[in-house]
Design an enzyme around this catalytic site. Sequence first.
Site, PDB file in Angstrom:
ATOM      1  N   LYS A  14       0.948  -4.637  -4.035  1.00 16.41           N
ATOM      2  CA  LYS A  14       1.855  -5.777  -4.261  1.00 16.41           C
ATOM      3  C   LYS A  14       2.943  -5.824  -3.176  1.00 16.41           C
ATOM      4  O   LYS A  14       3.178  -6.869  -2.573  1.00 16.41           O
ATOM      5  CB  LYS A  14       2.523  -5.661  -5.644  1.00 16.41           C
ATOM      6  CG  LYS A  14       1.526  -5.544  -6.799  1.00 16.41           C
ATOM      7  CD  LYS A  14       2.222  -5.468  -8.146  1.00 16.41           C
ATOM      8  CE  LYS A  14       3.040  -4.202  -8.387  1.00 16.41           C
ATOM      9  NZ  LYS A  14       2.247  -2.946  -8.472  1.00 16.41           N
ATOM     10  N   ARG A  88       6.678  -7.528 -16.363  1.00 12.02           N
ATOM     11  CA  ARG A  88       5.819  -6.408 -16.703  1.00 12.02           C
ATOM     12  C   ARG A  88       5.578  -6.303 -18.204  1.00 12.02           C
ATOM     13  O   ARG A  88       4.876  -5.405 -18.651  1.00 12.02           O
ATOM     14  CB  ARG A  88       6.488  -5.109 -16.249  1.00 12.02           C
ATOM     15  CG  ARG A  88       5.962  -4.545 -14.951  1.00 12.02           C
ATOM     16  CD  ARG A  88       6.857  -3.381 -14.634  1.00 12.02           C
ATOM     17  NE  ARG A  88       6.242  -2.361 -13.857  1.00 12.02           N
ATOM     18  CZ  ARG A  88       6.380  -2.255 -12.541  1.00 12.02           C
ATOM     19  NH1 ARG A  88       7.043  -3.145 -11.856  1.00 12.02           N
ATOM     20  NH2 ARG A  88       5.846  -1.227 -11.917  1.00 12.02           N
ATOM     21  N   ARG A 127       1.692   7.568   0.162  1.00 14.86           N
ATOM     22  CA  ARG A 127       2.583   6.490   0.610  1.00 14.86           C
ATOM     23  C   ARG A 127       3.925   7.000   1.142  1.00 14.86           C
ATOM     24  O   ARG A 127       4.491   7.954   0.632  1.00 14.86           O
ATOM     25  CB  ARG A 127       2.867   5.551  -0.566  1.00 14.86           C
ATOM     26  CG  ARG A 127       3.980   4.567  -0.247  1.00 14.86           C
ATOM     27  CD  ARG A 127       4.148   3.496  -1.254  1.00 14.86           C
ATOM     28  NE  ARG A 127       4.315   3.986  -2.598  1.00 14.86           N
ATOM     29  CZ  ARG A 127       4.345   3.199  -3.659  1.00 14.86           C
ATOM     30  NH1 ARG A 127       4.193   1.901  -3.520  1.00 14.86           N
ATOM     31  NH2 ARG A 127       4.505   3.705  -4.851  1.00 14.86           N
ATOM     32  N   ARG A 162       8.739   8.308  -2.483  1.00 15.86           N
ATOM     33  CA  ARG A 162       9.392   8.021  -3.765  1.00 15.86           C
ATOM     34  C   ARG A 162       9.257   9.181  -4.743  1.00 15.86           C
ATOM     35  O   ARG A 162       8.218   9.844  -4.790  1.00 15.86           O
ATOM     36  CB  ARG A 162       8.775   6.760  -4.381  1.00 15.86           C
ATOM     37  CG  ARG A 162       9.385   5.507  -3.807  1.00 15.86           C
ATOM     38  CD  ARG A 162       8.675   4.249  -4.164  1.00 15.86           C
ATOM     39  NE  ARG A 162       8.201   4.139  -5.538  1.00 15.86           N
ATOM     40  CZ  ARG A 162       7.577   3.068  -5.999  1.00 15.86           C
ATOM     41  NH1 ARG A 162       7.375   2.027  -5.210  1.00 15.86           N
ATOM     42  NH2 ARG A 162       7.159   3.028  -7.244  1.00 15.86           N
ATOM     43  N   ARG A 173       2.726   5.812 -15.306  1.00 13.16           N
ATOM     44  CA  ARG A 173       2.877   4.425 -14.829  1.00 13.16           C
ATOM     45  C   ARG A 173       1.627   3.618 -15.158  1.00 13.16           C
ATOM     46  O   ARG A 173       1.698   2.451 -15.537  1.00 13.16           O
ATOM     47  CB  ARG A 173       3.159   4.416 -13.324  1.00 13.16           C
ATOM     48  CG  ARG A 173       4.596   4.782 -12.999  1.00 13.16           C
ATOM     49  CD  ARG A 173       4.761   5.349 -11.606  1.00 13.16           C
ATOM     50  NE  ARG A 173       4.575   4.387 -10.554  1.00 13.16           N
ATOM     51  CZ  ARG A 173       4.419   4.725  -9.267  1.00 13.16           C
ATOM     52  NH1 ARG A 173       4.422   5.996  -8.911  1.00 13.16           N
ATOM     53  NH2 ARG A 173       4.258   3.796  -8.356  1.00 13.16           N
TER      54      ARG A 173
HETATM   55  P1  AP5 Z   1       2.069  -0.751  -2.162  1.00 18.61           P
HETATM   56  O1  AP5 Z   1       1.955  -2.072  -1.485  1.00 18.61           O
HETATM   57  O2  AP5 Z   1       3.319   0.018  -1.972  1.00 18.61           O
HETATM   58  O3  AP5 Z   1       1.680  -0.873  -3.717  1.00 18.61           O
HETATM   59  P2  AP5 Z   1       2.455  -1.545  -4.942  1.00 18.61           P
HETATM   60  O4  AP5 Z   1       1.474  -2.309  -5.715  1.00 18.61           O
HETATM   61  O5  AP5 Z   1       3.677  -2.267  -4.430  1.00 18.61           O
HETATM   62  O6  AP5 Z   1       2.810  -0.228  -5.720  1.00 18.61           O
HETATM   63  P3  AP5 Z   1       4.143   0.280  -6.399  1.00 18.61           P
HETATM   64  O7  AP5 Z   1       3.938   1.765  -6.647  1.00 18.61           O
HETATM   65  O8  AP5 Z   1       5.364  -0.077  -5.598  1.00 18.61           O
HETATM   66  O9  AP5 Z   1       4.117  -0.473  -7.728  1.00 18.61           O
HETATM   67  P4  AP5 Z   1       4.814  -0.105  -8.994  1.00 18.61           P
HETATM   68  O10 AP5 Z   1       4.552  -1.342  -9.750  1.00 18.61           O
HETATM   69  O11 AP5 Z   1       4.432   1.167  -9.628  1.00 18.61           O
HETATM   70  O12 AP5 Z   1       6.323   0.191  -8.512  1.00 18.61           O
HETATM   71  P5  AP5 Z   1       7.675  -0.610  -8.652  1.00 18.61           P
HETATM   72  O13 AP5 Z   1       8.499  -0.282  -7.482  1.00 18.61           O
HETATM   73  O14 AP5 Z   1       7.441  -2.029  -8.995  1.00 18.61           O
HETATM   74  O15 AP5 Z   1       0.818   0.130  -1.667  1.00 18.61           O
HETATM   75  C1  AP5 Z   1       0.644   1.476  -2.096  1.00 18.61           C
HETATM   76  C2  AP5 Z   1       0.011   2.295  -0.963  1.00 18.61           C
HETATM   77  O16 AP5 Z   1      -1.312   1.813  -0.720  1.00 18.61           O
HETATM   78  C3  AP5 Z   1       0.750   2.179   0.385  1.00 18.61           C
HETATM   79  O17 AP5 Z   1       0.710   3.419   1.037  1.00 18.61           O
HETATM   80  C4  AP5 Z   1      -0.050   1.122   1.158  1.00 18.61           C
HETATM   81  O18 AP5 Z   1       0.011   1.325   2.566  1.00 18.61           O
HETATM   82  C5  AP5 Z   1      -1.454   1.333   0.616  1.00 18.61           C
HETATM   83  N1  AP5 Z   1      -2.229   0.096   0.533  1.00 18.61           N
HETATM   84  C6  AP5 Z   1      -1.798  -1.124   0.095  1.00 18.61           C
HETATM   85  N2  AP5 Z   1      -2.800  -2.027   0.130  1.00 18.61           N
HETATM   86  C7  AP5 Z   1      -3.885  -1.342   0.592  1.00 18.61           C
HETATM   87  C8  AP5 Z   1      -5.249  -1.734   0.839  1.00 18.61           C
HETATM   88  N3  AP5 Z   1      -5.681  -2.985   0.620  1.00 18.61           N
HETATM   89  N4  AP5 Z   1      -6.101  -0.789   1.294  1.00 18.61           N
HETATM   90  C9  AP5 Z   1      -5.668   0.498   1.509  1.00 18.61           C
HETATM   91  N5  AP5 Z   1      -4.395   0.912   1.317  1.00 18.61           N
HETATM   92  C10 AP5 Z   1      -3.522   0.000   0.847  1.00 18.61           C
HETATM   93  O19 AP5 Z   1       8.287   0.073  -9.987  1.00 18.61           O
HETATM   94  C11 AP5 Z   1       8.754   1.401  -9.970  1.00 18.61           C
HETATM   95  C12 AP5 Z   1       9.408   1.726 -11.313  1.00 18.61           C
HETATM   96  O20 AP5 Z   1      10.553   0.860 -11.520  1.00 18.61           O
HETATM   97  C13 AP5 Z   1       8.533   1.479 -12.562  1.00 18.61           C
HETATM   98  O21 AP5 Z   1       7.687   2.594 -12.842  1.00 18.61           O
HETATM   99  C14 AP5 Z   1       9.596   1.246 -13.641  1.00 18.61           C
HETATM  100  O22 AP5 Z   1      10.182   2.451 -14.042  1.00 18.61           O
HETATM  101  C15 AP5 Z   1      10.665   0.445 -12.892  1.00 18.61           C
HETATM  102  N6  AP5 Z   1      10.416  -1.012 -12.956  1.00 18.61           N
HETATM  103  C16 AP5 Z   1      10.186  -1.844 -11.896  1.00 18.61           C
HETATM  104  N7  AP5 Z   1      10.025  -3.103 -12.312  1.00 18.61           N
HETATM  105  C17 AP5 Z   1      10.153  -3.096 -13.676  1.00 18.61           C
HETATM  106  C18 AP5 Z   1      10.041  -4.101 -14.666  1.00 18.61           C
HETATM  107  N8  AP5 Z   1       9.785  -5.383 -14.338  1.00 18.61           N
HETATM  108  N9  AP5 Z   1      10.207  -3.724 -15.960  1.00 18.61           N
HETATM  109  C19 AP5 Z   1      10.485  -2.450 -16.310  1.00 18.61           C
HETATM  110  N10 AP5 Z   1      10.574  -1.423 -15.399  1.00 18.61           N
HETATM  111  C20 AP5 Z   1      10.409  -1.755 -14.096  1.00 18.61           C
END
Ligand code: AP5
Length: 215
Positions: A14, A88, A127, A162, A173
Amino acid sequence: MTNIILLGPPGAGKGTQARRLVEERGMVQLSTGDMLREARTSGTEMGRRVAAVMDRGELVTDEIVIGLIEEKLNGAHAGGFIFDGFPRTLAQADALGALLDRHGLKLDAVIEMQVDDAALVSRITARSTCGNCGEVYNDLTKPIPSDGVCTSCGEKAEFKRRADDNEESLRQRLMEYYKKTSPLIGYYYAKGNLRTVDGLAEIEDVAKDIAHLLG
Ligand code: AP5
């Protein structure tokens, strides 16, 4: 103006795709994960409250994340908004709908990035991000440049990992995603907004599929 949600489990790509849409289409990325991490780094009271919850891989309360989005969404933006990691839960989805209505905005598409869990462990544990501009790297598919200069901002940077990017937090997660977030797939399907892309494809190909969907 196009407003979209990028929906998918941790590591689906994402953030990677959102950053491209910002660069290529001038869209505004609203990532609740980034906002929460910023609150932690700047040491706010809220940041301190959510730190342990995030490290365990659990969801922060709806009230906090809805409040964060409300603060940032002050009206239309010519390039449109990308909601990354929000909503979410069903309560968050309802709140977003009401907020968009209040600002006279509409949701154009919810793009579900389909991946398989086995790919996520290696993506997440490999990552890192540029501490300067947030560009996302991966030890396996997009390694940090050997000279330590970020390919996106051109700065010599510190590359960060992270606290929740470990197997144990990832398991939690994923559990949170399947229990609380995946019902949104049916929710948006019923509203007629849902589109899907293959998140396991190469980053370039995923970007092309998204561009095709957005027209
Ligand atoms: P990346 O693009 O970083 O993946 P992502 O989908 O953004 O993953 P996240 O881990 O950031 O998502 P998340 O939803 O767990 O975290 P968030 O910060 O929202 O890609 C990942 C890796 O893969 C990278 O190394 C990239 O290079 C590689 N990659 C990407 N695409 C690829 C491809 N096509 N092929 C190969 N490699 C690829 O949330 C973190 C925490 O915050 C949550 O756990 C929760 O505690 C809190 N939080 C955030 N939002 C909320 C909410 N709305 N409600 C409640 N709690 C929340």
